[in-house]
Design a protein around this motif. Structure first.
Motif, mmCIF file in Angstrom:
data_model
loop_
_atom_site.group_PDB
_atom_site.id
_atom_site.type_symbol
_atom_site.label_atom_id
_atom_site.label_comp_id
_atom_site.label_asym_id
_atom_site.label_seq_id
_atom_site.Cartn_x
_atom_site.Cartn_y
_atom_site.Cartn_z
ATOM 1 N N ALA A 1 -1.762 9.171 8.702
ATOM 2 C CA ALA A 1 -1.241 8.287 7.658
ATOM 3 C C ALA A 1 0.100 7.689 8.056
ATOM 4 N N ILE A 2 0.346 6.490 7.536
ATOM 5 C CA ILE A 2 1.639 5.814 7.685
ATOM 6 C C ILE A 2 2.095 5.413 6.293
ATOM 7 N N ARG A 3 3.374 5.615 6.030
ATOM 8 C CA ARG A 3 3.877 5.337 4.685
ATOM 9 C C ARG A 3 5.316 4.852 4.743
ATOM 10 N N LEU A 4 5.603 3.808 3.976
ATOM 11 C CA LEU A 4 6.976 3.349 3.812
ATOM 12 C C LEU A 4 7.594 4.161 2.681
ATOM 13 N N VAL A 5 8.576 4.987 3.020
ATOM 14 C CA VAL A 5 9.208 5.857 2.026
ATOM 15 C C VAL A 5 10.275 5.053 1.296
ATOM 16 N N ARG B 1 0.847 -1.195 0.000
ATOM 17 C CA ARG B 1 0.000 0.000 0.000
ATOM 18 C C ARG B 1 0.882 1.243 0.000
ATOM 19 N N GLY B 2 0.571 2.157 -0.896
ATOM 20 C CA GLY B 2 1.346 3.385 -0.940
ATOM 21 C C GLY B 2 1.238 4.170 0.349
ATOM 22 N N GLN C 1 -6.616 11.111 -9.880
ATOM 23 C CA GLN C 1 -7.348 9.976 -9.325
ATOM 24 C C GLN C 1 -6.420 9.066 -8.532
ATOM 25 N N TYR C 2 -5.202 8.900 -9.031
ATOM 26 C CA TYR C 2 -4.206 8.097 -8.309
ATOM 27 C C TYR C 2 -3.926 8.709 -6.935
ATOM 28 N N LEU C 3 -3.733 10.027 -6.900
ATOM 29 C CA LEU C 3 -3.484 10.701 -5.628
ATOM 30 C C LEU C 3 -4.717 10.668 -4.728
ATOM 31 N N TYR D 1 6.593 -1.966 -11.900
ATOM 32 C CA TYR D 1 5.206 -2.269 -12.215
ATOM 33 C C TYR D 1 4.503 -1.053 -12.806
ATOM 34 N N VAL D 2 3.513 -1.315 -13.653
ATOM 35 C CA VAL D 2 2.645 -0.260 -14.154
ATOM 36 C C VAL D 2 1.420 -0.208 -13.250
ATOM 37 N N TYR D 3 1.101 0.976 -12.751
ATOM 38 C CA TYR D 3 -0.054 1.109 -11.880
ATOM 39 C C TYR D 3 -1.332 1.122 -12.708
#
Length: 290
Positions: A60-64, A21-22, A148-150, A74-76
Motif C-alpha cells: 500500500a501507498i498512502r499520503l499521510v 484516494r485514502g 465498511q469504510y475500512l 467533506y462528508v464521506y
C-alpha cells in the motif's frame, strides 16, 4: 517534447491519485506502479508545500495528511453521522491496542467481541446516553459503516459470516474480520493524546465560535503543529472544501500575497484552478466542482 508531456501527465495523475484516494493498494497495479515510479518527485513536492509524508510499503501507498485546523471537511459516503466517526476512531484504538504484532489468526477478531469491548470502553468515562449500546440499531449501523469504510480502504477484510445478520441480531449471528497490513499505516497516524486534547476543546461550548487553529489549541504540548502560514493554506485548500479567512487570517493573508505562485503550482501539479475571494479561497477542479 512528447516525452515531457507524458512525464507531466504522469506526475499530475499521481498527485491527484494520492490526494483523492485514502490508500492505493498494490492490486491497483497501474496506479501503484505510477506513484512508486515518481515517489521522490511527489515527496519533494509535499516537503516544500504541505509537509505531508508519503508512506509506502509492499502492499500500500498512502499520503499521510495532517490538519492544521479543526474545520469541517467533506462528508464521506460511508461515514455521515458523528457516531460513525466515533466508531472509526474506536476501531483504530482497538487495532493499536492489539499492537499489531501478530500474523494470521492473531489479526482476526469477532465482531460481537469487538463491539462488546468498544461498548465497555465508551461507557467508562461518559454517561449512558453518549456511550455506545449495540443493542440499539443506530449504533450497530454506525459500527457497520465504519467497518465498511475500512474495508473499502483495504484496512480490514471479511473472513466469515454475514454482517447483515449481525445487524438484524439473528440468533447466534457473528462475523469474523481480519486486520490487514494497511491498518498499520492508519494506526501509525492515529494519536489518541492529540485527539483527546482536540475533543476537550470542541466540547467547550464557550469556544465553538473561535478560530480553530491546532497550534493555538495545543500550545506547547505538540510543538510539531507550529506550521508556517502558507503551508497551512496549502493544507486547507487540498483537504477542502475551502479556506476561510476567519479560520486562519494569517494563512489567508499569506495566500493572497502568493496567489499567483500558488495558482501556477496548483495548475502545473494537479491541473486545478485557484479561486481567491475576499473571505475565502477554494480549488476549482476540471469538472467545475470545488
Amino acid at each position: 517534447m512528447s516525452r515531457q508531456r507524458t512525464y507531466t501527465a504522469e506526475i499530475t495523475k499521481a498527485h491527484v491519485a494520492l490526494l483523492e484516494r485514502g490508500v492505493i493498494l498494490s492490486k491497483q497495479v497501474d496506479l501503484f506502479r505510477l506513484v512508486n515510479r515518481h515517489y521522490y518527485t511527489l515527496q519533494n513536492w509535499h516537503d516544500q508545500n504541505t509537509g505531508w509524508r508519503i508512506q509506502r510499503g509492499a502492499t500500500a501507498i498512502r499520503l499521510v495528511r495532517q490538519l492544521s485546523a479543526i474545520t469541517p471537511g467533506y462528508v464521506y459516503d460511508r461515514l455521515r453521522e458523528p457516531r460513525d466517526f466515533a466508531c472509526l476512531t474506536w476501531i483504530l484504538w482497538y487495532a493499536e491496542n492489539r499492537q499489531l504484532t501478530g500474523r494470521g489468526n492473531e489479526q482476526q477478531f469477532l465482531l460481537s467481541q469487538f463491539a462488546e469491548q468498544i461498548q465497555e470502553q465508551s461507557l467508562s468515562d461518559v454517561d449512558n446516553e453518549t456511550g455506545f449500546d449495540f443493542r440499539r440499531p443506530a449504533d450497530r449501523y454506525s459500527i457497520q459503516r465504519a467497518l465498511q469504510y475500512l474495508e473499502d480502504l483495504g484496512g480490514v477484510q471479511l473472513v466469515d459470516g454475514q454482517t447483515k445478520e449481525w445487524l438484524e441480531q439473528a440468533v447466534d449471528a457473528d462475523v469474523l474480520y481480519e486486520f490487514t497490513d494497511v491498518i498499520r499505516s492508519l494506526v501509525s497516524a492515529f494519536n489518541p493524546q492529540l485527539l483527546a486534547v482536540v475533543a476537550a476543546h470542541l466540547n467547550n461550548e464557550g469556544k465553538t465560535l473561535q478560530p480553530t487553529l491546532l497550534q493555538h489549541i495545543l500550545a506547547d504540548r505538540f510543538p510539531v503543529m507550529a506550521i508556517k502560514p502558507l503551508v497551512r493554506a496549502w493544507r486547507a485548500l487540498l483537504l477542502g472544501p475551502i479556506l476561510l479567512r476567519y479560520d486562519d487570517p494569517e494563512a489567508f493573508a499569506e495566500l493572497v500575497v502568493h496567489a499567483d505562485e500558488v495558482a501556477n503550482e496548483l495548475l502545473e501539479s494537479f491541473g486545478w484552478l485557484l479561486d481567491v475571494n475576499r473571505d475565502y479561497a477554494c480549488i476549482v477542479r476540471a469538472s467545475g466542482m470545488s
